[in-house]
Scaffold this active site. Structure first.
Site, PDB file in Angstrom:
ATOM      1  N   HIS A  84      43.093  41.152  46.812  1.00 37.07           N
ATOM      2  CA  HIS A  84      42.801  39.850  46.204  1.00 37.07           C
ATOM      3  C   HIS A  84      41.901  39.073  47.150  1.00 37.07           C
ATOM      4  CE1 HIS A  84      43.252  36.223  43.854  1.00 37.07           C
ATOM      5  NE2 HIS A  84      43.342  35.577  45.010  1.00 37.07           N
ATOM      6  N   ASP A 163      52.510  30.435  35.994  1.00 41.77           N
ATOM      7  CA  ASP A 163      51.332  30.095  36.792  1.00 41.77           C
ATOM      8  C   ASP A 163      50.171  29.675  35.903  1.00 41.77           C
ATOM      9  OD1 ASP A 163      49.726  29.979  39.260  1.00 41.77           O
ATOM     10  OD2 ASP A 163      48.584  31.501  38.192  1.00 41.77           O
ATOM     11  N   ARG A 170      47.271  21.845  37.560  1.00 45.40           N
ATOM     12  CA  ARG A 170      46.832  21.499  38.921  1.00 45.40           C
ATOM     13  C   ARG A 170      45.328  21.264  38.971  1.00 45.40           C
ATOM     14  NH1 ARG A 170      48.246  26.493  41.792  1.00 45.40           N
ATOM     15  NH2 ARG A 170      47.254  25.515  43.567  1.00 45.40           N
ATOM     16  N   SER A 185      50.962  30.824  43.541  1.00 42.40           N
ATOM     17  CA  SER A 185      50.147  31.112  42.364  1.00 42.40           C
ATOM     18  C   SER A 185      49.521  32.510  42.481  1.00 42.40           C
ATOM     19  CB  SER A 185      49.066  30.029  42.249  1.00 42.40           C
ATOM     20  OG  SER A 185      48.044  30.412  41.390  1.00 42.40           O
ATOM     21  N   LYS A 189      51.049  36.340  40.615  1.00 47.21           N
ATOM     22  CA  LYS A 189      50.214  37.189  39.760  1.00 47.21           C
ATOM     23  C   LYS A 189      50.058  38.583  40.353  1.00 47.21           C
ATOM     24  CE  LYS A 189      47.190  33.859  39.716  1.00 47.21           C
ATOM     25  NZ  LYS A 189      46.269  32.773  39.556  1.00 47.21           N
TER      26      LYS A 189
HETATM   27  N1  URA Z   1      43.604  30.950  42.939  1.00 50.41           N
HETATM   28  C1  URA Z   1      44.770  31.075  42.269  1.00 50.41           C
HETATM   29  O1  URA Z   1      45.005  32.066  41.581  1.00 50.41           O
HETATM   30  N2  URA Z   1      45.682  30.089  42.372  1.00 50.41           N
HETATM   31  C2  URA Z   1      45.474  28.984  43.106  1.00 50.41           C
HETATM   32  O2  URA Z   1      46.333  28.140  43.169  1.00 50.41           O
HETATM   33  C3  URA Z   1      44.249  28.859  43.789  1.00 50.41           C
HETATM   34  C4  URA Z   1      43.334  29.863  43.689  1.00 50.41           C
END
Ligand code: URA
Length: 424
Positions: A84, A163, A170, A185, A189
């Protein structure tokens, strides 16, 4: 006493630690709609100011993860590992990386999103390939991981739905930039993908989501800790994002550059980061293979072709090209000492490569080619940047975004590392 939302809000507002019961009450209530947006926004803002303790964050992340399904990759038959990136300008690394790592024997389930703001999304880049399809069923993901070893596709609505809702809130309430909220977050995922190992590319610098290196380090350490607590082998690389990665920023332009890397060419920084992340990923799953060899002997390119075809794409089809180009020229002679990543990202976005709202379309051909990068020599009047757009009216705003983005000096800049450190 039964938990109620006002107690949850007051606890965090006053700097307390949320109990497991309060966290479950909030995440479940917000996901199912019994807690209102303004209440959730108030809690997120309190977390921005008050933070979270490690065990509080672990509970919060678990509840986000448990709000949806977790992919079962047991039938894949190869060790699974994903990467990621926190996102950067010209960051197309996922494209060559999944092919290289799969060619070395691992399975890479790269479930991605679309871009918002000045950094491009992996799916937007892949969708510039004619015929390529982002949406796969869970069965198709597992099948493709078994046969090809690599998948890049859209994360389905059942992966961490809490999320999805919270991140959207957010985004419009100024509460994205809180390390516990970002870490939970991202990790909810990634953990939902079912991968056994994870490598995080956490960026710092002007084009990064968290420009200060200390904040990026804190985010990396927090996410590594969360991964470990789920028995997912997790490491992070802290990498520089002061200047765009490679020369291309824009969807089809980045696909072209990625394929150049898979053919054994491409810009040195893209190759370096692809190999550094590939080595870390292979090490995490105990595969002793040389990713550079997988590029050199054509296996990585063959894996890319197979991955694109498996999702309906034609890897040999010409990619979309923008209708118009405009060149930005050097104002003086010397060496490029700075090319600001954020300005290039905003310019590419302005040209049509990115979107402002989730529903906006993107232009596949739009973007910026960086013809000179820091360290390169240039003479006054020579091309520095090439802007690509479908609509000529977009050039003026992109040029304005690039004002002051390039410095030229008598000497090349001192070398600085692309990979600053590794966090285990
Ligand atoms: N990327 C994400 O998936 N979540 C966040 O909170 C910030 C960046």
């Amino acid at each position: 006493m039964a938990t109620n939302i006002l107690d949850v809000l007051r606890t965090k507002r006053d700097g307390g630690q949320l109990s497991e019961e309060q966290i479950e009450f909030f995440i479940d209530g917000y996901t199912t709609g019994t807690i209102a947006d303004e209440q959730a926004a108030a809690l997120c803002m309190a977390i921005v100011f008050r933070g979270m303790e490690p065990d509080e964050l672990a509970t919060w992340t678990r509840r986000m993860l448990d709000s949806g399904e977790r992919l079962d990759l047991a039938g894949v038959g190869r060790p699974t590992v994903d990467k990621h990136s926190t996102g950067g300008v010209g960051d197309k690394i996922s494209l060559p990386l999944v092919a290289v790592v799969a060619a070395c024997g691992a399975a890479v389930p790269q479930l991605s999103g679309r871009g918002l703001g000045h950094t491009g999304g992996t799916l937007d880049k892949m969708e510039s390939i004619p015929g390529w399809r982002a949406s796969l069923s869970n069965e198709e993901v597992v099948d493709q991981l078994r046969t090809v070893g690599a998948v890049i596709c859209a994360a389905g609505p059942d992966l961490a739905p809490a999320d999805r809702k919270l991140y959207a809130l957010r985004d419009v309430t100024g509460t994205v930039e809180a390390i516990p909220l970002i870490a939970s977050s991202i990790m909810s995922k990634k953990l939902a993908e079912g991968t056994s190992a994870l490598v995080l590319d956490v960026k710092f610098g002007s084009g990064a989501f968290l420009p200060e290196v200390e904040r990026a380090r804190q985010l990396a350490t927090t996410m590594v800790g969360l991964g470990r607590s789920y028995d997912v082998r997790t490491v992070a690389l802290l990498t520089a994002m002061d200047t765009p990665l490679g020369r291309a920023a824009g969807n089809a332009l980045e696909v072209t550059e990625s394929v150049e890397v898979l053919k054994g060419g491409g810009p040195a920084d893209v190759v370096e980061l692809t190999l550094a992340l590939a080595r870390a990923m292979l090490e995490q799953v105990g595969i002793d293979a040389d990713p550079a060899a997988a590029i050199a002997d054509g296996r990585a390119l063959a894996t890319w072709d197979a991955m694109v075809r498996a999702q309906g794409g034609d890897p040999d089809a010409p990619l979309p090209v923008a209708a118009h180009r405009r060149v930005v020229r050097a104002a003086s002679s010397g060496h490029v000492t700075r090319l600001d990543a954020r300005a290039v990202g905003i310019a590419a976005w302005t040209l049509g490569a990115g979107r402002s709202r989730k529903e906006d379309p993107v232009s596949a051909g739009a973007g910026v080619m960086c013809l000179r990068k820091p360290g390169d020599e240039v003479a006054a009047g020579e091309p520095l940047l090439e802007l690509h757009a479908d609509d000529e009216a977009r050039f003026a705003a992109a040029e304005a975004a690039l004002a002051g983005a390039v410095d030229i000096g008598p000497e090349p800049p001192p070398p600085s590392p692309l990979v600053l450190e590794r966090i285990d």
